[in-house]
Scaffold this motif. Structure first.
Motif, short mmCIF file in Angstrom:
data_model
loop_
_atom_site.label_atom_id
_atom_site.label_comp_id
_atom_site.label_asym_id
_atom_site.label_seq_id
_atom_site.Cartn_x
_atom_site.Cartn_y
_atom_site.Cartn_z
N ARG A 285 0.81 -1.22 0.00
CA ARG A 285 0.00 0.00 0.00
C ARG A 285 0.85 1.27 0.00
NH1 ARG A 285 -5.16 -0.97 0.38
NH2 ARG A 285 -5.87 -3.03 1.09
N VAL A 286 2.16 1.14 -0.14
CA VAL A 286 3.05 2.31 -0.20
C VAL A 286 3.89 2.18 -1.46
CG1 VAL A 286 4.89 3.60 0.91
CG2 VAL A 286 3.13 2.50 2.31
N SER A 287 3.73 3.14 -2.37
CA SER A 287 4.49 3.14 -3.62
C SER A 287 5.64 4.14 -3.51
CB SER A 287 3.58 3.54 -4.80
OG SER A 287 2.50 2.61 -4.93
N LEU A 288 6.80 3.72 -4.00
CA LEU A 288 7.99 4.56 -3.94
C LEU A 288 8.45 4.89 -5.35
CD1 LEU A 288 10.37 5.92 -2.46
CD2 LEU A 288 11.51 3.68 -2.43
N ALA A 289 8.49 6.17 -5.67
CA ALA A 289 8.99 6.64 -6.97
C ALA A 289 10.28 7.41 -6.72
CB ALA A 289 7.96 7.53 -7.65
N GLU A 290 11.36 6.96 -7.34
CA GLU A 290 12.67 7.54 -7.06
C GLU A 290 13.45 7.70 -8.35
OE1 GLU A 290 14.69 3.20 -6.06
OE2 GLU A 290 14.18 4.58 -4.45
N PRO A 291 14.49 8.54 -8.35
CA PRO A 291 15.32 8.71 -9.55
C PRO A 291 16.09 7.43 -9.84
CG PRO A 291 15.62 10.53 -8.00
CD PRO A 291 14.87 9.48 -7.28
N GLY A 292 16.55 7.32 -11.07
CA GLY A 292 17.33 6.15 -11.44
C GLY A 292 18.75 6.21 -10.92
N ALA A 293 19.24 7.40 -10.61
CA ALA A 293 20.60 7.57 -10.11
C ALA A 293 20.57 7.73 -8.60
CB ALA A 293 21.25 8.79 -10.77
N PRO A 294 21.70 7.47 -7.92
CA PRO A 294 21.75 7.64 -6.47
C PRO A 294 21.40 9.07 -6.05
CG PRO A 294 23.66 6.43 -7.23
CD PRO A 294 22.96 6.93 -8.46
N VAL A 295 20.85 9.19 -4.85
CA VAL A 295 20.51 10.50 -4.28
C VAL A 295 21.40 10.68 -3.04
CG1 VAL A 295 18.70 11.97 -3.35
CG2 VAL A 295 18.15 10.23 -5.08
N PRO A 296 22.62 11.23 -3.22
CA PRO A 296 23.56 11.31 -2.09
C PRO A 296 23.18 12.41 -1.10
CG PRO A 296 24.52 12.33 -4.03
CD PRO A 296 23.19 11.77 -4.46
N GLU A 331 12.67 13.52 -5.30
CA GLU A 331 13.16 14.39 -6.36
C GLU A 331 14.55 14.89 -5.99
OE1 GLU A 331 9.90 17.11 -8.04
OE2 GLU A 331 9.14 16.62 -6.03
N ASP A 332 15.50 14.69 -6.88
CA ASP A 332 16.88 15.10 -6.65
C ASP A 332 17.16 16.38 -7.43
OD1 ASP A 332 19.50 15.28 -5.98
OD2 ASP A 332 20.17 13.52 -7.10
N GLU A 333 17.01 17.53 -6.76
CA GLU A 333 17.26 18.82 -7.39
C GLU A 333 18.73 19.21 -7.23
OE1 GLU A 333 15.07 20.32 -9.14
OE2 GLU A 333 13.35 19.06 -8.63
N PRO A 334 19.20 20.22 -7.98
CA PRO A 334 20.63 20.60 -7.88
C PRO A 334 21.04 21.03 -6.48
CG PRO A 334 19.63 21.52 -9.87
CD PRO A 334 18.52 20.93 -9.08
N VAL A 395 15.25 19.22 1.96
CA VAL A 395 16.51 19.25 2.70
C VAL A 395 17.59 19.78 1.76
CG1 VAL A 395 18.28 17.87 3.83
CG2 VAL A 395 15.88 17.36 4.21
N PRO A 396 18.34 20.82 2.17
CA PRO A 396 19.43 21.32 1.31
C PRO A 396 20.56 20.31 1.22
CG PRO A 396 19.46 22.43 3.43
CD PRO A 396 18.21 21.61 3.40
N LYS A 397 21.21 20.26 0.07
CA LYS A 397 22.34 19.35 -0.11
C LYS A 397 23.62 19.87 0.51
CE LYS A 397 21.05 16.94 -4.37
NZ LYS A 397 21.45 16.67 -5.76
N ASP A 398 23.68 21.18 0.76
CA ASP A 398 24.89 21.77 1.31
C ASP A 398 25.25 21.07 2.61
OD1 ASP A 398 26.99 23.29 2.08
OD2 ASP A 398 25.91 25.19 2.17
N SER A 399 26.49 20.59 2.72
CA SER A 399 26.90 19.86 3.92
C SER A 399 26.92 20.74 5.14
CB SER A 399 28.30 19.26 3.71
OG SER A 399 29.25 20.27 3.43
N SER A 400 26.97 22.08 4.95
CA SER A 400 26.96 22.98 6.11
C SER A 400 25.68 22.86 6.88
CB SER A 400 27.18 24.43 5.67
OG SER A 400 26.11 24.85 4.84
#
Length: 409
Positions: A285-296, A331-334, A395-400
Motif C-alpha cells: 500500500r506504499v508506492s515509492l517513486a525515485e530517480p534512477g541515479a543515487p541520491v547522495p 526528487e533530486d534537485e541541484p 533538505v538542502p544538499k549543502d553539507s553545512s
C-alpha cells in the motif's frame, strides 16, 4: 550512538589581556628611551638605571601573569602597582628639582597606566578607581602637592580610561554569561525535541497500538489497554512539558564563558544514497517513486529525512486507516532533495494540528517539522478534507546544513 563532547569558549575579555601584555612591553621600552635621550640631564642616573633594570626584568618575566584573569592574581597586581608607585616616588631622587618643576616625566612614565589597566580588566571599574587613585596620590607627592597641568591631564586620563575599561569588562562578562545561558537552553531544548521525536516514533506508537488492540480484544486485554492509554497520556505530557532547568559550571572564568555541547561523531566516511533508506518503506500500500541515479546526502541528513518520512507514514496508518494508500516521491534537485509523501485518506480537518499539539501529540511538530528544521530544511503539510494529505519535505544538499545541526546543539 557514541558521542564526543565539544567545548565552545566565548570571551571578549581575552583580547584585552593580549593587548595589555603588548602595552606593557612597548611602554617599558618607551620609558627606557626617554631616559636614554635625556640621561645627561639626570642628576643621579644610577638610580634610574637600577630602576629600569628591575622594570625590564619584571615586565618580561611577568608576561605570563597578564595572559588571563586566572594568572593575574591579587598578589601580582599589588606588586605590579607597587613597582609603578615606587618608580614615581624615586623620580625625586633621580631628577633635580628644577627638572621636576619643568615637567620632566616620571621614571615609569606611561608604563604606570598598564598597572592600573590590569586592575581594571581583572576586577572592573571599582578596582580601577582604587588603583588610579593611588597613582594620583603618588603623583601629588612627587610634585610636592603642586602638580603641573600635564600631570593633572595625565592623572585624569588614566583615571577615566581605566574606570571606563573596567566598566566595559564588567558588561562584557555579564553578556558572556547571558549568551552562555541562552546557548545552554537552546541545546537543552533541541536535545529534548530529539528525545521527544524518538519517543514518539517508538514508545508512544506502541502504547497507542496496545490501547487500541486491548479495547478490541476486551477482557483483561482491555484493562491492559486502558493502562497503556494512561501511560501514553502521562508520557506525552512529560515530553511536551517545559524545559528542565540546567545548571552550568564555569570551569575557567579567565577564558570566558564555557558551554559544553554534545556532538555526534561523523562515523560515516561519506554521503549515503537516500534511496537505500527509503526502500524499506515501500510495500503493498506504499508506492515509492525515485530517480534512477543515487541520491547522495550526508549521513545525519539522510537518517533524519528517512525518519521524517517514516513518521509521515505512521500518521497515514494511524489517521487515514489501515487500507489507505500512500505514495513517496523522491526528487533530486541541484541544491536540495525533495521527498513528498501523499495519501488518499480523509484529510486533516482545519485546526486539528494545532489542537493535537495542545494535547501533547507532537508527531507532526517534532517528528517531522522538528527534524527538518534541524537540518536547515522545511516541511510543508497540505491537506484538504476528503482529498487526502500531502507532506513535502525539503533538505538542502549543502553539507553545512548538517554541520549546523551539530553547532546548534
Amino acid at each position: 550512538m557514541a558521542r564526543r563532547e565539544r567545548v565552545m569558549r566565548m570571551s571578549v575579555e581575552q583580547p584585552l589581556w593580549r593587548a595589555l601584555a603588548g602595552y606593557r612591553v612597548l611602554t617599558m621600552v618607551y620609558a627606557v628611551g626617554l631616559f636614554v635621550s635625556a640621561h645627561d640631564e639626570v642628576a643621579r642616573p644610577w638610580v634610574a638605571i637600577a630602576y629600569f633594570c628591575v622594570l625590564a626584568v619584571w615586565t618580561l618575566a611577568t608576561l605570563p601573569r597578564v595572559a588571563n584573569a586566572a594568572s593575574c592574581t591579587k598578589r601580582f597586581l599589588a606588586a605590579d602597582l607597587g613597582l609603578a608607585l615606587a618608580g614615581i616616588l624615586l623620580t625625586r631622587l633621580a631628577e633635580t628639582p628644577a627638572r621636576i618643576d619643568s615637567g620632566a616625566p616620571t621614571l615609569p612614565s606611561i608604563w604606570t597606566a598598564g598597572a592600573v589597566l590590569a586592575f581594571a580588566i581583572k576586577g572592573g571599574w571599582r578596582w580601577a578607581a582604587f588603583a588610579s587613585t593611588l597613582v594620583a596620590a603618588a603623583n601629588l607627592v612627587h610634585r610636592s602637592g603642586v602638580p603641573t597641568r600635564d600631570t593633572v591631564h595625565m592623572v585624569l586620563l588614566v583615571w577615566i580610561a581605566s574606570i571606563a575599561i573596567g566598566y566595559v569588562v564588567e558588561v562584557a562578562r555579564a553578556s558572556e554569561r547571558t549568551l552562555a545561558r541562552a546557548l545552554e537552553i537552546e541545546a537543552a531544548t533541541r536535545e529534548r525535541e530529539r528525545l521527544a521525536r524518538d519517543i514518539h516514533d517508538s514508545v508512544l506508537q506502541v502504547l497507542a497500538m496496545v490501547q487500541r488492540r486491548g479495547a478490541v480484544i476486551g477482557g483483561e486485554a482491555a484493562e491492559l489497554g486502558r493502562m497503556a492509554g494512561e501511560q501514553e497520556v502521562a508520557l506525552r505530557t512529560l515530553v511536551s512539558g517545559g524545559l528542565v532547568p540546567v545548571s552550568r559550571v564555569s570551569e575557567d572564568a579567565a577564558e570566558g564563558a564555557v558551554v559544553r555541547a554534545v556532538e555526534e561523531p561523523d562515523e560515516d566516511a561519506g554521503p549515503v544514497d537516500l534511496r537505500t533508506l527509503l526502500a524499506p518503506y515501500a510495500g503493498a500500500r506504499v508506492s515509492l517513486a525515485e530517480p534512477g541515479a543515487p541520491v547522495p546526502l550526508a549521513p545525519p541528513a539522510a537518517r533524519e529525512l528517512s525518519a521524517a518520512v517514516g513518521a509521515a507514514l505512521d500518521n497515514v496508518r494511524a489517521h487515514a486507516g489501515e487500507h489507505a494508500r500512500a505514495w513517496i516521491l523522491v526528487e533530486d534537485e541541484p541544491d536540495e532533495v525533495i521527498v513528498t509523501v501523499r495519501d488518499d485518506g480523509p484529510g486533516i480537518p482545519e485546526g486539528r494540528l494545532a489542537q493535537a499539539e495542545g494535547e501533547g501529540r507532537l508527531g507532526v511538530a517534532l517528528s517531522i517539522r522538528g527534524r527538518l528544521r534541524d537540518l536547515g530544511g522545511t516541511a510543508e503539510l497540505i491537506s484538504v478534507p476528503g482529498q487526502g494529505t500531502e507532506v513535502e519535505l525539503k533538505v538542502p544538499k549543502d553539507s553545512s546544513a548538517s554541520r549546523g545541526k551539530a553547532e546548534q546543539r
